[in-house]
Design a protein around this motif. Structure first.
Motif, short mmCIF file in Angstrom:
data_model
loop_
_atom_site.label_atom_id
_atom_site.label_comp_id
_atom_site.label_asym_id
_atom_site.label_seq_id
_atom_site.Cartn_x
_atom_site.Cartn_y
_atom_site.Cartn_z
N LEU A 185 0.83 -1.21 0.00
CA LEU A 185 0.00 0.00 0.00
C LEU A 185 0.86 1.26 0.00
O LEU A 185 0.63 2.18 -0.79
N GLN A 186 1.87 1.29 0.86
CA GLN A 186 2.70 2.50 0.94
C GLN A 186 3.53 2.71 -0.31
O GLN A 186 3.74 3.86 -0.74
N ARG A 187 3.98 1.61 -0.93
CA ARG A 187 4.73 1.76 -2.19
C ARG A 187 3.84 2.38 -3.27
O ARG A 187 4.27 3.25 -4.02
N LEU A 188 2.60 1.91 -3.36
CA LEU A 188 1.67 2.49 -4.33
C LEU A 188 1.39 3.96 -4.02
O LEU A 188 1.33 4.80 -4.93
N ARG A 189 1.21 4.26 -2.76
CA ARG A 189 0.93 5.65 -2.37
C ARG A 189 2.11 6.55 -2.71
O ARG A 189 1.92 7.70 -3.16
N SER A 190 3.32 6.08 -2.46
CA SER A 190 4.51 6.90 -2.72
C SER A 190 4.69 7.20 -4.19
O SER A 190 5.33 8.19 -4.56
N ARG A 191 4.10 6.37 -5.05
CA ARG A 191 4.17 6.58 -6.50
C ARG A 191 2.93 7.27 -7.04
O ARG A 191 2.77 7.42 -8.25
N GLY A 192 2.04 7.64 -6.15
CA GLY A 192 0.82 8.32 -6.56
C GLY A 192 -0.17 7.44 -7.28
O GLY A 192 -1.03 7.92 -8.02
N SER A 197 -6.99 5.06 -1.76
CA SER A 197 -6.77 3.94 -0.85
C SER A 197 -7.49 4.18 0.47
O SER A 197 -7.92 5.31 0.77
N ASP A 198 -7.64 3.13 1.26
CA ASP A 198 -8.28 3.29 2.56
C ASP A 198 -7.58 4.35 3.40
O ASP A 198 -8.23 5.15 4.08
N ALA A 199 -6.24 4.35 3.38
CA ALA A 199 -5.49 5.33 4.16
C ALA A 199 -5.77 6.76 3.70
O ALA A 199 -5.91 7.67 4.53
N ARG A 207 -8.51 14.36 8.47
CA ARG A 207 -7.46 15.37 8.35
C ARG A 207 -6.18 14.96 9.06
O ARG A 207 -5.36 15.80 9.46
N ILE A 208 -6.01 13.66 9.22
CA ILE A 208 -4.77 13.08 9.74
C ILE A 208 -4.06 12.44 8.56
O ILE A 208 -4.68 11.69 7.80
N PRO A 209 -2.76 12.71 8.35
CA PRO A 209 -2.07 12.24 7.15
C PRO A 209 -2.24 10.74 6.90
O PRO A 209 -2.29 9.94 7.84
N GLY A 210 -2.30 10.40 5.62
CA GLY A 210 -2.46 9.00 5.25
C GLY A 210 -1.35 8.13 5.77
O GLY A 210 -1.56 6.95 6.09
N LEU A 211 -0.12 8.68 5.85
CA LEU A 211 1.01 7.89 6.34
C LEU A 211 0.78 7.44 7.78
O LEU A 211 1.21 6.34 8.17
N PHE A 212 0.09 8.25 8.56
CA PHE A 212 -0.24 7.84 9.93
C PHE A 212 -1.10 6.59 9.92
O PHE A 212 -0.87 5.65 10.70
#
Length: 241
Positions: A185-192, A197-199, A207-212
Motif C-alpha cells: 500500500l505505501q509503495r503504491l501511495r509513494s508513486r501516486g 486507498s483506505d489510508a 485530516r490526519i495524514p495518510g502515512l499515519f
C-alpha cells in the motif's frame, strides 16, 4: 451416519496439541506462499476476502447498509455501503479492511491454542458463507466458493492430522499475509498510484495524514503477528523445545 448431535459434539470438542514440527513447518509453508510474487498473486485473494469482509462487518455493526462486495482478478476488492459519508462509523469501516486478516489470524491462533481446530474450520466456513451472500460479481463468487470448498473438504473429509496442518497453515497465512499488503500500500501511495486507498480516504475524513494510517495498520498487524505467533508456539515453549 453422523447425527447432528455427533457433529455438534465434534465441532465443540477439543483436539490434542499437534506435533511441534507441524507448527514450525506450517509457518514456513505459509511464509513461502506469501513471498514469491507469482504465488502471492494467487494466494492474496484469500487476504482480499478477509479485507473486504472486515469492511462489510464493521460497516454493518456501525449502522451502515451493506450493498455488496466485489472481488477482482487483480486481487483488489470493493465493498459498497450506504450511510453518512463521514463520522465514526465510516472511519471504523475504512480502518477495518487492512487489519481484519491479521485480527482473524490472531483470533484463530487463540482457538488453536485452546485446541479448537474443528471449531476454527467451521467458524471459517460460516464467515465465508456470510461473505458469499454479499458478493456481487462472478469472479468474487468463484473465489469465495473455491476457498470455501477447500475448507469444507478439509473439515469434513480430512483426517485430524490433516485438519491440524491445514488450520495451522491457514492461521500462519493470515498472520503473515496481513503484514505484506501494508508495505505494498505505501509503495503504491509513494508513486501516486493509490489516491483513493483506505489510508487516503481516512486522511480526507479525519485530516490526519495518510502515512499515519498506514503506520497504524502496520502496528496492529505486526502486533497481531507477534502475539499470534506466540500463541501458536506456546506448546513448544512449555515443553522446552
Amino acid at each position: 451416519m453422523t447425527t447432528l448431535g455427533d457433529l455438534w459434539h465434534n465441532v465443540l470438542n477439543t483436539q490434542p496439541d499437534p506435533p511441534h514440527l507441524l507448527v514450525i513447518v506450517t509457518g514456513v509453508v505459509a511464509l513461502l506462499v506469501i513471498t514469491p510474487h507469482r504465488v502471492w498473486a494467487l494466494t492474496r485473494n484469500a487476504v482480499t476476502i478477509a479485507h473486504e469482509g472486515g469492511h462489510a462487518l464493521v460497516g454493518v455493526l456501525c449502522g451502515r447498509r451493506l450493498r455488496g462486495i466485489r472481488l477482482h482478478s487483480d486481487t483488489s476488492g470493493l465493498t459498497l455501503s450506504s450511510g453518512k459519508p463521514y463520522g465514526a462509523g465510516m472511519v471504523l469501516s475504512l480502518f477495518a479492511g487492512y487489519v481484519t486478516p491479521s485480527l482473524l489470524g490472531l483470533a484463530g491462533a487463540g482457538l488453536l491454542g485452546l485446541g479448537r481446530i474443528t471449531l476454527l474450520l467451521w467458524v471459517s466456513l460460516v464467515l465465508l458463507l456470510a461473505v458469499l451472500v454479499m458478493i456481487r460479481n462472478v469472479y468474487g463468487a468463484v473465489a469465495v466458493l473455491v476457498v470455501g470448498a477447500v475448507v469444507f473438504f478439509v473439515s469434513w473429509f480430512a483426517s485430524p492430522a490433516a485438519q491440524a496442518a491445514f488450520a495451522f497453515a491457514g492461521v500462519w497465512f493470515l498472520l503473515l499475509g496481513g503484514v505484506r499488503p501494508i508495505g505494498e500500500l505505501q509503495r503504491l501511495r509513494s508513486r501516486g498510484r493509490a489516491p483513493d486507498s483506505d489510508a487516503d480516504q481516512l486522511a480526507r475524513l479525519t485530516r490526519i495524514p495518510g502515512l499515519f494510517w498506514v503506520g497504524l495498520f502496520g502496528v496492529v498487524n505486526v502486533a497481531s503477528l507477534l502475539l499470534g505467533g506466540y500463541l501458536l508456539v506456546v506448546p513448544l515453549l512449555r515443553s522446552g523445545v
